[in-house]
Design a protein around this motif. Structure first.
Motif, PDB file in Angstrom:
ATOM      1  N   SER A  29       5.388  -0.263  -1.841  1.00  0.00           N
ATOM      2  CA  SER A  29       6.580   0.290  -2.487  1.00  0.00           C
ATOM      3  C   SER A  29       6.889   1.725  -2.064  1.00  0.00           C
ATOM      4  CB  SER A  29       6.450   0.219  -4.012  1.00  0.00           C
ATOM      5  OG  SER A  29       5.502   1.161  -4.471  1.00  0.00           O
ATOM      6  N   ILE A  30       5.903   2.436  -1.540  1.00  0.00           N
ATOM      7  CA  ILE A  30       6.135   3.849  -1.206  1.00  0.00           C
ATOM      8  C   ILE A  30       6.154   4.131   0.288  1.00  0.00           C
ATOM      9  CG2 ILE A  30       5.190   4.687  -3.384  1.00  0.00           C
ATOM     10  CD1 ILE A  30       2.626   5.466  -1.809  1.00  0.00           C
ATOM     11  N   SER A  31       5.956   3.099   1.115  1.00  0.00           N
ATOM     12  CA  SER A  31       5.803   3.362   2.536  1.00  0.00           C
ATOM     13  C   SER A  31       6.519   2.347   3.414  1.00  0.00           C
ATOM     14  CB  SER A  31       4.310   3.353   2.880  1.00  0.00           C
ATOM     15  OG  SER A  31       4.105   3.674   4.227  1.00  0.00           O
ATOM     16  N   SER A  32       6.872   2.801   4.609  1.00  0.00           N
ATOM     17  CA  SER A  32       7.474   1.911   5.602  1.00  0.00           C
ATOM     18  C   SER A  32       6.422   1.044   6.280  1.00  0.00           C
ATOM     19  CB  SER A  32       8.192   2.732   6.679  1.00  0.00           C
ATOM     20  OG  SER A  32       9.173   3.535   6.083  1.00  0.00           O
ATOM     21  N   LYS A  33       5.167   1.542   6.331  1.00  0.00           N
ATOM     22  CA  LYS A  33       4.073   0.790   6.955  1.00  0.00           C
ATOM     23  C   LYS A  33       2.799   1.041   6.164  1.00  0.00           C
ATOM     24  CE  LYS A  33       1.448   0.117  11.191  1.00  0.00           C
ATOM     25  NZ  LYS A  33       1.235   0.544  12.563  1.00  0.00           N
ATOM     26  N   VAL A  34       2.014  -0.020   5.989  1.00  0.00           N
ATOM     27  CA  VAL A  34       0.741   0.076   5.281  1.00  0.00           C
ATOM     28  C   VAL A  34      -0.384  -0.351   6.217  1.00  0.00           C
ATOM     29  CG1 VAL A  34      -0.594  -0.720   3.293  1.00  0.00           C
ATOM     30  CG2 VAL A  34       1.879  -0.414   3.071  1.00  0.00           C
ATOM     31  N   ILE A  35      -1.362   0.527   6.368  1.00  0.00           N
ATOM     32  CA  ILE A  35      -2.580   0.178   7.106  1.00  0.00           C
ATOM     33  C   ILE A  35      -3.621  -0.182   6.061  1.00  0.00           C
ATOM     34  CG2 ILE A  35      -4.414   0.993   8.628  1.00  0.00           C
ATOM     35  CD1 ILE A  35      -2.376   2.928   9.872  1.00  0.00           C
TER      36      ILE A  35
END
Length: 154
Positions: A29-35
């Motif tokens: 919900s807070i990021s364009s990409k999740v690692i």
């Protein structure tokens, strides 16, 4: 619009109870990409975890949940053989999403990043999800058949 371009989070994800889902939900919900760091079998065992599923099973389950619940999301899953994985080494990581009880790990991460001349990351603490008895939902409690994945008493 996302607050961050790239965030990191991690876990064993042997089973994925409501608390783990909320962690993923916060990251997406807070990021364009999740690692997402997925703990290796060896590292999980070293940390005293009793796994129900091996790494490949946990990887497939995690991908399935992400693709079902966060379609069209940009993510990468990376094998964790230590506490931090790619978040320490990747300059583009802007935040670490952790459960409230792991906020201290974020502070350690920022010290490691400083040693590598990388900027600090924001630490996003996600409140623990409680079961219907007011105690936290944990994989251990689920494996011990005290509660289900949603925190309902069994």
């Amino acid at each position: 619009m996302a607050r961050f371009k790239v965030v990191a989070l991690g876990g064993t994800f042997d089973i994925i109870p409501k608390g783990h889902f909320v962690l993923l939900q916060n990251g997406f919900s807070i990021s364009s990409k999740v690692i997402i760091g997925l703990t290796s079998d060896e590292f999980a065992i070293k940390k005293g975890k009793k796994l129900l599923h091996n790494y490949s099973q946990r990887l497939e389950s995690l991908k399935s949940i992400i693709n079902k619940n966060f379609p069209d999301s940009n993510y990468e899953i990376s094998k964790l053989d230590n506490d931090f994985g790619p978040a320490v080494l990747k300059n583009e990581v802007e935040a670490l999403v952790v459960s409230e009880e792991m906020i201290g790990k974020g502070e350690i991460l920022n010290k490691l990043r400083a040693k590598g001349h990388l900027p600090p990351v924001s630490i996003i603490g996600v409140p623990m999800v409680l079961a219907e008895d007011g105690k936290r939902i944990s994989t251990t409690r689920i494996k011990n058949a005290e509660i289900d994945l949603e925190g309902n008493l069994l």
